[in-house]
Design an enzyme around this catalytic site. Structure first.
Site, short mmCIF file in Angstrom:
data_model
loop_
_atom_site.label_atom_id
_atom_site.label_comp_id
_atom_site.label_asym_id
_atom_site.label_seq_id
_atom_site.Cartn_x
_atom_site.Cartn_y
_atom_site.Cartn_z
N LYS A 141 1.15 -1.13 -0.12
CA LYS A 141 0.16 0.02 0.13
C LYS A 141 0.87 1.17 0.04
CE LYS A 141 -2.29 1.50 3.78
NZ LYS A 141 -1.62 2.58 4.05
N GLU A 170 -8.96 7.33 4.22
CA GLU A 170 -8.85 7.61 5.80
C GLU A 170 -9.50 9.01 6.12
OE1 GLU A 170 -4.80 6.75 7.09
OE2 GLU A 170 -5.47 7.43 9.47
O1 KIV Z 1 -0.37 2.52 8.95
C1 KIV Z 1 -1.67 2.37 9.23
O2 KIV Z 1 -2.18 1.46 10.05
C2 KIV Z 1 -2.72 3.07 7.99
C3 KIV Z 1 -3.97 2.91 8.44
C4 KIV Z 1 -4.02 3.94 9.50
C5 KIV Z 1 -4.89 3.18 7.38
O3 KIV Z 1 -2.34 3.35 7.05
#
Ligand code: KIV
Length: 274
Positions: A121, A190
């Site tokens: 991600k 988010e």
């Molecule tokens: O780092 C993380 O856990 C995230 C979430 C808060 C969306 O990116």
């Protein structure tokens, strides 16, 4: 996908699309180690995010900016060991993909090779589309992340709900569509006004997972330590506590310490015989 299938088969990125098509919400949580990953996997979540939030949740840092490639790979590997069924998505840390698409492919490739994760991600909109395109062309499934993007906390000016400003909806939709067109299999939203997240979700074909983005996304993500009530100082409006483990831990350890001091533990039943 039926609940029965959900409990057996390894979740792949294409299952995200199937779940969206079937109108079945995607359940996702974070985990940072093998033990919790195994527990949430047994609980039947569809996906586990190894978030760079490990810096704030586990390491008491103020932001996620300090996360390193080595940290993400180490924790990613632990989570992959514990999560046998759920799709594991590992966050790309700050500055591992922003400088160039080449950097992004190299670092994402390291994460995939060295952790065993099913996807990575990254945060951002139109500006990261070229990197997403190169990563996807290299065979790396990518999840996008829009709305409040914690790696940009200093330029955003704090953890602010997104989508309230004039023209914000159009900008968010353009960003989301650019990341989708670049090949992302899913996008995380988010901290976003619920109605705005709904419009972004409706403008996309890929599944949208929300955290603090209301009920109209295709799935939900929460940070495990938050939903378990372990991160007691963190109480945003969107968070629901499903347990109060902070209280449980204090009580259990307090009873243990008291029994040690009263010489009640260990009892006869805990002593190895000859
Ligand atoms: O780092 C993380 O856990 C995230 C979430 C808060 C969306 O990116």
């Amino acid at each position: 996908m039926t609940d029965d299938n959900r409990s057996k088969r390894k979740v792949r990125v294409r299952d995200f699309a199937r779940l969206k098509e079937a109108g079945e919400p995607i359940a996702m949580v974070t985990a940072y180690d093998a033990l919790f990953a195994s527990l949430v996997d047994q609980a039947g979540v569809d996906a586990v995010l190894v978030g760079d939030s490990l810096t704030t949740v586990l390491c008491a840092e103020d932001t996620t900016l300090g996360a390193t490639m080595d940290q993400m790979i180490y924790h990613g590997r632990l989570v992959c060991r514990g999560a046998k069924r759920a799709l594991v998505v590992v966050d790309m840390p700050f500055m591992s993909y922003q400088v160039s698409p080449e950097d992004a492919v190299r670092n994402a490739g390291r994460i995939m090779k060295e952790t065993g994760a099913g996807a990575v991600k990254l945060e951002g909109g139109r500006e990261v589309a070229p990197a997403v395109e190169r990563m996807v062309a290299a065979g790396i499934p990518v999840m996008g992340h829009l709305g409040f993007t914690p790696q940009s906390v200093h330029s955003i000016g704090g953890a602010r709900v997104q989508g309230r400003a004039e023209g914000a909806v159009e900008g968010l939709i353009r960003d989301a569509q650019a990341v989708e067109a670049a090949g992302a299999f899913s996008i995380l939203l988010e901290l976003m006004v619920g109605g705005v997240a709904q419009q972004v979700t409706q403008a996309l074909s890929v599944p949208v997972v929300g955290i603090g983005a209301g009920p109209h996304c295709d799935g939900q993500l929460l940070i495990l330590h938050d939903l378990l009530g372990l991160n007691e100082g963190f109480n945003p409006r969107f968070l629901k506590h499903y347990a109060r483990l902070g209280e449980e831990v204090r009580s259990a350890v307090g009873r243990y310490a008291a029994e040690v001091r009263q010489r009640l533990y260990p009892g006869e039943e805990h002593v190895h015989s000859a």
